[in-house]
Design an enzyme around this catalytic site. Structure first.
Site, PDB file in Angstrom:
ATOM      1  N   VAL A  67       1.086  -2.076  -9.958  1.00 52.01           N
ATOM      2  CA  VAL A  67       0.391  -2.137  -8.680  1.00 52.01           C
ATOM      3  C   VAL A  67      -0.038  -0.730  -8.283  1.00 52.01           C
ATOM      4  O   VAL A  67       0.686   0.245  -8.506  1.00 52.01           O
ATOM      5  CB  VAL A  67       1.284  -2.772  -7.591  1.00 52.01           C
ATOM      6  CG1 VAL A  67       0.572  -2.779  -6.241  1.00 52.01           C
ATOM      7  CG2 VAL A  67       1.676  -4.186  -7.985  1.00 52.01           C
ATOM      8  N   LEU A  98       4.195   1.513 -10.894  1.00 51.28           N
ATOM      9  CA  LEU A  98       3.273   1.816  -9.807  1.00 51.28           C
ATOM     10  C   LEU A  98       2.332   2.934 -10.195  1.00 51.28           C
ATOM     11  O   LEU A  98       2.709   3.861 -10.911  1.00 51.28           O
ATOM     12  CB  LEU A  98       4.059   2.232  -8.554  1.00 51.28           C
ATOM     13  CG  LEU A  98       5.022   1.170  -8.011  1.00 51.28           C
ATOM     14  CD1 LEU A  98       6.036   1.792  -7.075  1.00 51.28           C
ATOM     15  CD2 LEU A  98       4.231   0.082  -7.309  1.00 51.28           C
ATOM     16  N   LYS A  99       1.118   2.815  -9.706  1.00 53.03           N
ATOM     17  CA  LYS A  99       0.117   3.866  -9.910  1.00 53.03           C
ATOM     18  C   LYS A  99      -0.196   4.369  -8.503  1.00 53.03           C
ATOM     19  O   LYS A  99      -0.838   3.690  -7.712  1.00 53.03           O
ATOM     20  CB  LYS A  99      -1.107   3.238 -10.582  1.00 53.03           C
ATOM     21  CG  LYS A  99      -2.291   4.140 -10.778  1.00 53.03           C
ATOM     22  CD  LYS A  99      -3.437   3.391 -11.475  1.00 53.03           C
ATOM     23  CE  LYS A  99      -4.624   4.315 -11.714  1.00 53.03           C
ATOM     24  NZ  LYS A  99      -5.878   3.822 -11.207  1.00 53.03           N
ATOM     25  N   VAL A 100       0.308   5.573  -8.193  1.00 53.26           N
ATOM     26  CA  VAL A 100       0.366   6.011  -6.797  1.00 53.26           C
ATOM     27  C   VAL A 100      -0.463   7.283  -6.605  1.00 53.26           C
ATOM     28  O   VAL A 100      -0.422   8.173  -7.457  1.00 53.26           O
ATOM     29  CB  VAL A 100       1.844   6.303  -6.409  1.00 53.26           C
ATOM     30  CG1 VAL A 100       1.954   6.753  -4.971  1.00 53.26           C
ATOM     31  CG2 VAL A 100       2.704   5.078  -6.655  1.00 53.26           C
TER      32      VAL A 100
END
Lengths: 411, 606
Positions: free
Chosen positions: A154, A187-189
């Site tokens: 996400v 996660l891609k933050v």
């Protein structure tokens, strides 16, 4: 966790639990930006650098699938949704209202041979119905991914009119938490800009691997690599770089540099070879100088602990409006030759050094200096010389336009 | 007890021109903590210096130059200072934020703020250094700004210089100030205030170092900012390459580029005025203010001489707004306004108003000239007359509101709020901007409440420009952010790339002031907006002044993407007041002021 999920996650994160992912899904969101027009050519070069995974849109994935053949090939991640949120005024048809919709189902991604899927989660939208739809989409993906054994990555992003200059980091943390609660596997933050706040974000994820994303590419390679270094310092599991890599002069080399920071734990400075070992000198490009004097401010702060541009070991000539010019010590040695007491000598970096107890404050050096960059310290009663900051001259480090450059002299 | 340990010099210099006396006072630390500096501290000082309803051109009205704690440090873009006074144009609060070296030099002289009161008997200049200030006669009265600066530079080569031109000398309400590096505090008539004090120039400089509380922390924090500026498209590429005008085609595309005095939102010649056209045309060099690597400033060559390249607002005011698409004409008009000390936005908008008066038959000619849309020769002649104060120029220099007063029936298209001319975004095509213009503390201003980034340019994901839903909150957030940025010493443009988090880190490292987090900085912005509101209420402003020209409220947008739109201002305004904690009349409620600590702050005078 489904066995398939575990297996696929290992394909992405590998032995050390870290990953270098190259994002090349821009075409769907942004159109034909530089670097993704001829994607086959770009990715062929990217793959030479050995990325752990590549993020593509479903269409690109099917037409470029041969790039993922073989045992050492990168894992394929598929972008499973579309948004207009990034189309600012630099793109044709800027977005007016943010929308985000799914574009593939999990079984489609499976059929494409994907190792994981990536979807957005926006926080800060003015329209709360849209926020709810976004949450619903992510949770449907989450349930489906669980069934099919497909890792769900996400991408939580502060986005929309409720984002302020104050709440940005908290929105990153909030959306990271929500993504984790919805069942994200990684996660891609967005990088919050500094390692301190990013560390908090990583902790919020509660053990789920956090990859930082890049956004726009930096002015220099080093700008981008510093971010990678800080992300790793803050406990991140790696990086997802898109434009920083696909728009690089040599995408393969850029992947290699990023890898050496992520997987080998090297520093950005080390990787770009900025720290000079031997003798150096400063070279000035007046045409690039914009006259901002940051070099002088930084010089005085580094050497004296307070800011006084008149005390810097260099000066910026302001000739408004025709131009500005930094004037630095060029190591001509005239000061050394006029010093009557021999208090001045060459230092190891090629700089001039003062032996304080021999100095009689006669000012001969100050008066002789053709560059007029020797400042006289009236409190200590001695002249001040450019010491080249022990090999990493700060004026050059901070210059935003490369108007002051470091030149390595032959040893 | 609070203690400032760096950033600030801790000293405030006041100079009474009538008595020729300087006084150096200490900066109050509690006030600094609550209002930071720059705009915030300047607003407090201005509030306390006046009682309300004074003539802005009387000696009582102070001219305040106020720096922020980060001005002159290594904080990237730490160049800014604010000029504060009661505006002769609007009769209310005025702050004008300016870049260049002057603020840095004022701090090097050893002062965070300079307050000039009274009026000199003869044309004078004020020389400020570590030893205080000295008033000297100035023989350059009547001389244009660039020549004045060149003369003074001979005597004061390493000082910052702030001057007025002939327009300020003759008290033109739309006159501004210019620095020695051609940055201007243009808006609202600070030039006339300085002129009324018979002060031609302020020269400042010295060798006082600026202390830094935590040098290591400051270097790290500033380095992060430097890098973030290099990692964001706008600060790393758009502004450096194409200056502020980089947005002109996008704004035009959105139908929000006011054309012919806001008759419509699209200009056929926008492409002729794009950043690329300027870059490949007249521009020759990039200019960064102190500490700034964004370098949105451009230097142009015009008729063989170096001139300051116009920015977006100026290009718009003289260009699309007057129907002109010739870069040379615009650059020339910009040069003239700078040289004589007129505000470019106000000059352009007043001329476009005259053009519409002519079009509608209110006037037959101006000194024999027929002011037609797009007539470059007539336009330049009008600019020249305004600059020199000749003939109809005496009218132009009064600004739109006063000119409109002479032509009953022209109010609907007299483009100003509270007397300050409108800037370059069409509010019917970006309604948050409309609310921002109506509620900005100094009158129509694009920067105080800059929602255009989201409404028109899509930054941060974009917002529907036509809806009024959520716009009050959006405007309040942007206004509070801007107020605190203008109090810090940093440039607004850095905040395309950074947030208040980075600002917070730098302020704490530099000053040692114990701000818990960046939300506290937002509260400073809110506090400032309430303070300036109180100032304006004391001057007699009410809800009916928070309005827009009726063109925006009643005439539907004739064409373009916003076709048919009007600004539903009253609804937005009520919500705005409610969210601000103000009553329906727009007055801050007692509990709002209490929660911000403003009642207490204003009780203790001095």
């Amino acid at each position: 966790m489904q066995i398939g999920k575990r297996l696929r996650l290992k394909r992405i994160f590998g032995e050390d639990g870290r990953a270098v992912v190259v994002a090349a899904d821009h075409g769907l969101m942004l159109g034909p930006i530089r670097g993704v027009v001829n994607l086959r050519e770009t990715l062929t070069r990217v793959i030479q650098g050995g990325p752990d995974a590549i993020l593509l849109t479903p269409g690109q994935a099917s037409s470029l699938i041969d790039l993922f053949y073989g045992k050492d090939a990168p894992a394929l991640l598929v972008r499973a949704d579309w948004t207009n949120a990034f189309r600012d005024k630099t793109y044709t048809l800027p977005a007016r209202v943010i929308r985000d919709v799914d574009t593939v189902r999990v079984e489609d991604a499976l059929a494409l041979g994907a190792t994981g899927i990536v979807v957005y989660l926006f926080m800060g939208l003015g329209d709360e119905d849209e926020e709810a739809r976004n949450i619903e989409m992510v949770s449907v993906f989450s349930r489906e991914c669980e069934k099919q054994g497909m890792p769900l990555i996400v991408e939580p992003l502060p986005m929309g009119e409720r984002v302020t200059k104050a709440n940005y980091v908290d929105l990153v943390a909030l959306s990271v938490k929500i993504a984790a609660e919805l069942g994200a596997d990684a996660l891609k933050v967005p990088y919050t800009g500094d390692p301190y706040t990013f560390e908090k974000v990583v902790k919020t994820a509660g053990g789920i691997p956090v990859l930082a994303l890049g956004g726009y590419s930096g002015v220099t390679v080093r700008d981008s690599l510093e971010v990678v270094e800080e992300v790793m310092q803050a406990g991140g599991s790696g990086i997802v770089y898109g434009r920083n890599i696909v728009q690089a002069q040599d995408p393969g080399e850029m992947v290699r540099l990023v890898r050496s920071i992520v997987h080998e734990g090297r520093s950005a400075l080390e990787v770009v070879g900025a720290a000079k070992k031997g003798r150096i000198s400063l070279r000035v490009e007046p045409a690039l100088c914009v006259g901002c004097s940051l070099c002088a401010a930084v010089c005085s702060l580094y050497h004296d602990g307070s800011i006084d541009i008149g005390r810097a070991r260099l000066r910026v000539l302001q000739e408004w409006p025709s131009g500005a010019k930094p004037v630095v010590c060029v190591q001509c040695g005239k000061c050394i030759s006029v010093c009557p007491t021999g208090a001045l000598k060459w230092g190891s970096k090629g700089n001039v050094e003062l032996e304080e107890k021999l100095c009689t404050s006669c000012m001969a050096c100050v008066e002789t200096c053709p560059q007029k960059v020797i400042v006289f310290d009236e409190k200590r009663n001695i002249p001040l010389f450019c010491d080249l900051c022990g090999g990493v001259p700060q004026c050059s480090e901070w210059c935003g336009t490369a108007a002051i450059r470091i030149v390595e002299e032959d040893a | 007890m609070l203690k400032m340990k760096g950033g600030y010099t801790g000293r405030v210099l006041s100079f009474d021109l009538s008595l020729e006396k300087a006084k150096v006072g200490d900066l109050n630390e509690k006030e600094a903590f609550l209002l930071l500096g720059g705009k915030g501290l300047g607003a407090l000082l201005l509030y306390r210096s006046l009682r309300g309803k004074e003539d802005p051109l009387s000696p009582e009205n102070p001219l305040i130059v106020s720096t922020g704690p980060l001005t002159g440090t290594i904080a990237p873009t730490g160049t800014k200072f604010s000029v504060l006074t009661k505006s002769p144009q609007t009769g209310v609060f005025l702050d004008s934020n300016c870049g260049g070296m002057f603020g840095v030099q004022l701090k090097r002289a050893g002062y965070d703020m300079l307050i000039v009161k009274g009026a000199a008997e003869e044309p004078s200049m004020l020389i400020v250094d570590e030893n205080g200030a000295e008033l000297r006669p100035c023989r350059l009265w009547g001389v244009t700004t660039f020549e004045t600066i060149a003369e003074l530079k001979k005597e004061f080569p390493n000082r910052g210089i702030l001057v007025i031109g002939p327009a300020g000398e003759r008290l033109a309400p739309i006159s501004g100030l210019l620095t020695d590096d051609a940055r201007s505090a243009g808006r609202g008539g600070s030039g006339a205030v300085m002129g009324s004090k018979r002060l031609k120039a302020i020269v400042a400089g010295g060798r006082r170092p600026i202390e830094v509380y935590d040098a290591e922390g400051m270097k790290r924090a500033a380095w992060v900012v430097r890098r973030m500026l290099r990692l964001h498209e706008v600060t790393a590429r758009s502004l450096p390459r194409h200056g502020t005008v980089n947005i002109i085609e996008a704004v035009n595309e959105m139908g929000a580029l006011p054309t012919r005095n806001f008759q419509k939102g699209r200009f056929d010649g926008a492409g002729e005025l794009s950043g690329e056209k300027w870059r490949s045309g007249l521009w020759r060099r990039d200019k960064g203010c102190y500490g700034c690597t964004i370098r949105c400033g451009k230097i142009a060559v015009l008729n063989g001489s170096w001139v300051d390249g116009p920015d977006y607002e100026t290009i718009w005011a003289f260009g699309p707004n007057c129907g002109i698409k010739d870069t040379k004409t615009i650059a020339m008009a910009n040069y003239l306004c700078d040289d004589y000390g007129l505000d470019t936005i106000s000059t352009g908008v007043t001329i476009s108003f005259l053009m519409e008066l002519y079009e509608k038959g209110f006037i037959q000619d101006l000194d024999g000239l027929k002011p037609m849309w797009g007539d470059e020769d007539v336009f330049l002649k009008l600019v020249e007359k305004a600059c020199k104060g000749e003939g109809c120029g005496r009218m132009i220099e009064q600004g739109v509101a006063r000119v409109s007063g002479k032509f009953p029936g022209s109010e609907a298209f007299a483009m100003h709020v509270k007397g300050l001319e409108m800037p370059a975004y069409e509010p019917r095509a970006a309604k948050g901007m409309g609310l921002g213009y109506a509620t900005s503390d100094r009158g129509a201003c694009h920067l105080r409440g800059y929602t255009a980034g989201q409404e028109l340019l899509g930054y941060g994901g974009g917002v529907d420009p036509y809806t009024i839903e959520g716009k009050a909150r959006l405007v309040i957030d942007r206004q509070d952010e801007k107020a605190v940025i203008d109090s810090s010493g940093l440039c607004f443009f850095a905040f395309y790339a950074i947030t208040l988090k980075e600002l917070h880190r730098m302020i704490v490292a530099c000053t040692g002031l114990p701000y818990k987090d960046w939300y506290e900085l937002m509260r400073i912005g809110e506090r400032i907006y309430n303070l300036t509101r109180l100032f304006n209420i004391r001057e007699g402003l009410t809800r009916k002044d928070d309005t827009l020209p009726s063109r925006f409220l009643k005439e539907p947008m004739p064409e373009g993407p916003g076709k048919g739109q009007v600004v539903e201002l009253e609804q937005m305004l009520s919500e705005y007041y409610r969210l601000r904690g103000w009553n329906e009349k727009g007055e801050p409620k007692k509990e709002t002021l209490d929660s911000l600590g403003l009642n207490e702050l204003l009780k203790t005078n001095e």
